[in-house]
Write a protein that holds these residues in place. Sequence first.
Motif: not given
Length: 720
Positions: A75-80
């Motif tokens: 998970k990077t911020g709001d992104y997977v």
Amino acid sequence: MNIALHEEQMRVTSIRYSSTNMVIFSGVPLAKNSYKTSSGKYYVTIKVKPDKMPIPLALGQHWTVKGARLVEERKTGDYVMQQHTYESPEHIQCNLPETGEQLIRFIAREGDFKGIGESKARALWELLGGNFHSTVKKNSPESRQKLREVLSEDCISTLYEGYAKYKNLAYCNWMTDHKIPSSVQQRLLKHHGEESVVAIKYNPYVLIGFGMSFTDVDKQLELEQFKISNCDPRRLSAALETAIRKEIEKGHTYTTKANLRPYLTRLLKDKELVTEAFKAGHNKAQYILNPETGTYHPTAQLLMENVVAKRLKSLANQNNFYDEYANSAYCSAVDELPYELTKKQIEAVTTCLDNAVSCITGGAGTGKTTVLRTALRAYHQMGFEIHAVALSGRAAMRLHESIGFITSTIAKLLREEPIEPRSDKQKHLLVIDEASMIDLPTMYRIVNHIHPSVRIVITGDPNQLPPIGCGKVLADIVLSKAIASTKLDIVKRQEGSTGIPEYSNLINCGIVPEQLSAGAIHFHETTKSDIAKVCCELYKQSPRNSRVMAPTKALVSETNKLIQETVNPSGQRLEFEMHGERYFQNLRLNDVILFTQNHYDKGIQNGSLGILTNLASSGESYGEVTLDTGDKVEITQPVLDCIELGYAITLHKAQGSQFPRIIIALDKGKIVDRAWLYTAITRAEAEIHIVGSATDFKSVTHQPSNSNKRNSYLVELLKA
């Protein structure tokens, strides 16, 4: 999570970690034959040893990787996003972009092409197109003239310099495919250049001369494709060369058939092949067989021995310099002493003044320093420029304190301009202290660095451990009797003496002292399993003055960890950020630090000691070590790879140095003999603690030293 074999291409966008043992880097995947990423939903991470990489890593490079792939969601911020991780992949290679857009972006983003942005790179491609590689590969006046249409002179030079890093890429990738380590590749390319692959195909065992082992060449290179059988003379000759190298690593400068046979048997595993190997002459340039003695002499070592012997014998033939002028200088120097010299010390000083090369030997407390200081004062009065050197920084510093003249390490001397008289009136004297540590290659470099007219005074104790490298220069000089030498063998008992000189003299003679604890020497009866623990307790009593000497790296490591936890348990750890990731080493502020590699440009060498005094990161620096000479060394990436705890050190790291208080971990083993114990004891200035069993102590003392049983041809050449 799943693991699968896979192959993909990527462009490097992040170098997460880089050391001598591991490189971790990440990047975006590339669609084949396109400059575009093949997916915005995942990134590629590669973990690999540096030796498996064909060229040094840089941002912007294109790599192909093949092997087991671990797929994980991150998970990077709001992104997977998916992370595709390749750890120790089967295959990895760097690719030079071939298509226009790939090449444009590569040049614009690669740090080696600084100053050439995307617009210039695009103009370059429009100018050259498919001729790009052929134009940039060869730095010719015609090519430069063509490039001036779109680039400035500085940018043209940058382009050639940057591209030079990649011009051997095809050879590097070929060698990587054949499992040839990167370090071996670089050495081979430096020597053979574009002919490297040709050289390997002609004789893959050429790799042995550049750092690859015989066994690895045998196993990794699939010799059938090179049309090499088990009985091929190239293979047999390489096995013989490997066996000879093993003897050099043990300190010998020549060897015998009897000594070589066990190595060859292990390598070839066939008695008939061993017999044939002795006959194989494919690489006889590597050694010379002495027909009279049947001994094998490696060419390089024989050359060095001849050069050193010739210079020393030439100087030995220059004597009878002790005239009225020298006598006057001698009397003046003696008048400065607060005490009278002994008869033997007088002989030693006058011998130094009478001969162009001379040698002063003796154990601790026999007065070598007094003789040297007096002789140098006389030489100084006669107008000689004094150059005094020792192998280690601590030894050079101690020499300066003893003689009062400027001193330096041998490494520093060899980095400076050669010692050459600028006029007929200028006279030079070179003093080599602690010469028992000087190996043959070092002595060879020294004599090539000084003019034949430079006089030499050599001092040391031939009964100490021999050098780490091959040869035993000081012992050979003494044995040959070809050089004017004086042995100081009477320990002068002084009021308030520690008793260390007398104690060490008994050990040197193979005599066990009546009392194992005497004067400033304290023996601590200890079981083998408790040696590190007892050394730690003793160190804690006087941390500023103490150093532990241990025979093995394992015992050194165990003792260091115990001492750190005892004397510096809560010190701030060395932490640093590298390419956006945080890392730490188990080194703490105010820890004692040992350097394990030479970095002469930074003023450090293998065995240098200091204190970790600063952990403030700035740019490429992660902190600072203050050396025991007072100099400060920034902890950059190369330095980071060669520092470790130094509360306890091996004896070889300590040789040439002295410490106020020595703690000796007497753990009996293969390398612990009389010379080891004697050398360890003579490292102490004021106090000694010996930790071990009395039985082992007596056994080691009675055991004759193997320190001078090396095969060395120098002694024969000096006698001739």
